[in-house]
Each structure stands twice: as C-alpha cells, then as structure tokens.
Design an enzyme around this catalytic site. Structure first.
Site, mmCIF file in Angstrom:
data_model
loop_
_atom_site.group_PDB
_atom_site.id
_atom_site.type_symbol
_atom_site.label_atom_id
_atom_site.label_comp_id
_atom_site.label_asym_id
_atom_site.label_seq_id
_atom_site.Cartn_x
_atom_site.Cartn_y
_atom_site.Cartn_z
ATOM 1 N N GLU A 1 -8.108 23.562 24.808
ATOM 2 C CA GLU A 1 -8.267 22.496 25.801
ATOM 3 C C GLU A 1 -7.011 22.448 26.676
ATOM 4 O OE1 GLU A 1 -11.110 19.169 24.301
ATOM 5 O OE2 GLU A 1 -9.216 18.927 23.253
ATOM 6 N N HIS B 1 -4.186 17.438 18.774
ATOM 7 C CA HIS B 1 -4.790 17.257 20.098
ATOM 8 C C HIS B 1 -3.645 17.147 21.070
ATOM 9 C CE1 HIS B 1 -7.210 15.611 23.400
ATOM 10 N NE2 HIS B 1 -8.263 16.027 22.739
#
Ligand SMILES: O=C(CO)COP(=O)(O)O
Length: 214
Positions: free
Chosen positions: A133, A85
């Site tokens: 993202e 992430h």
C-alpha cells in the site's frame, strides 16, 4: 480475489457495512471481510460477515495493559488480522511477534507494507499474505493498480522470491470493480480498501461494483 474492507477509525456504521458485505458476499459468492475497530469486533462478527482485527499485539496473556490480545480478538469472532500499516507502523521485531501471536490464536494474517522491499522482509516472517500500500495513494481517488501498476508487480515478485506460499494483496485508492480487476491482472490475490466503502453514501452499491471485477 479476496476483498478486505478496513474501516480504520472512520465514523461509519460498522454494522451497516458488515451487513452489506455479508449480503454481497452471499449473493455473489465472493470472499469479503470487514475489519472494524477492535471494540466492534464481536458485534460485527455477529452479523455473520467474515471479520478481521486491524491489529494484534505481539504479547500473549499477561501484564500488558493497553494491548490487543490475539486470543481476545479470536474469542470475539475475528478470523484474521492485519499487522502493521502505514498508519500504525511497527518495528520488524514486533511484526514478527504479532504474526506469531496471531498464529497461536489461529488467526489468518496479512502484513501491510509500503513498498516491495518491505514486502520481501514481511514475507520472510511467514504470514499468510502481505499487502503493498503506497502511503501517498492511501485515501486518494486513484487506485494503486492504475497509478502505480509496477509497484504491485514488483511486490508480487519480491514475495515470490522469498516464499511462494505468501499471497500478495494491494491497496490504496481502490474503489471500483475495474480497480479490482486490474489488481488481479497484476498478480494480486486480493485488495485492501477503506475510504471507498467507509465513506460511501451507499456501501452496498460500492461492494456490488467491487465484486463485479473479480
Ligand atoms: O489503507 C488502506 C487499507 O488498509 C487503503 O485505504 P484507502 O482505500 O482509503 O486508500
């Protein structure tokens, strides 16, 4: 469209979000999962909602203090795990190791990536899905599908060029059914979101709006 709610380390009540997600999923037929803190996985899974870990370590059983063992999260009710992430960056070798660890524990995998180039690299590792993202849009008010539709299309193309079986999700700023519909139109198989639900006064109302875009 799969809706995955990452609770990160937000100070929300994971059980309130989990029960809302379970109820909205049951009422709508939509696939919704919640990814809480590792310590909350068992009680979130006990609500009956589909539960995902936020991370698993590359290692197997052994002398690995501080690790998040894939087998342990699976034993406590997780059905899948996020890997990597923007807020928890891993080296490529560790992303690979974590995907293999998740496979051993029969966990579904979504590897997060910042841009289409990383999506291609992640897809080469054979996860079930990758999620693009853009870091600058994470936690903001404008969804990636509105602010930067090209990055979603490029991510879909990048994954497809490497492995057609790897789904592409998108995330950052997603908070409405319109955002979900736009993501689907761009070729995404699902959305990953956090603040739109975790910081909401009424998470159930937000989830109901989100599924209206499927
Ligand atoms: O990082 C994200 C999900 O993993 C997206 O976060 P936001 O939905 O808060 O932008």
């Amino acid at each position: 469209m799969f809706i995955l709610v990452n609770l990160k380390a937000y100070p929300c009540d994971p059980i309130e979000v989990a029960t809302a997600a379970r109820d909205v999923a049951e009422a709508s037929g939509a696939r919704i999962a919640v990814s809480p803190q590792a310590a909350d996985i068992a009680r979130v899974a006990d609500t009956g909602v589909e539960t995902w870990a936020q991370h698993v370590s590359p290692n197997a059983h052994g002398s690995h203090t501080g690790s998040t063992l894939a087998e342990a999260v699976a034993d406590n009710g997780a059905e899948g795990t996020l890997i990597n992430h923007s807020e928890n960056r891993l080296k490529l070798a560790d992303v690979d190791g974590s995907v293999r660890a998740a496979e051993r524990a029969d966990l579904e995998t979504i590897v997060c990536a910042n841009n289409p180039a990383q999506v291609g690299a992640a897809a080469a590792l054979g996860p079930d899905a990758v999620a693009v993202e853009p870091p600058a849009l994470i936690g903001g008010d404008v969804s990636v599908s509105t602010a930067d539709p090209g990055i979603v299309e490029d991510a879909v193309a990048a994954a497809e060029a490497v492995d057609e079986d790897v789904d592409v999700f998108c995330g950052a700023g997603v908070s409405t059914g319109e955002d979900v519909a736009a993501a689907g139109d761009l070729g995404a198989a699902g959305v990953l979101l956090a603040s739109g639900v975790a910081k909401a006064d009424d998470p159930e109302a937000v989830l109901e709006d989100l599924v209206s875009g499927i």
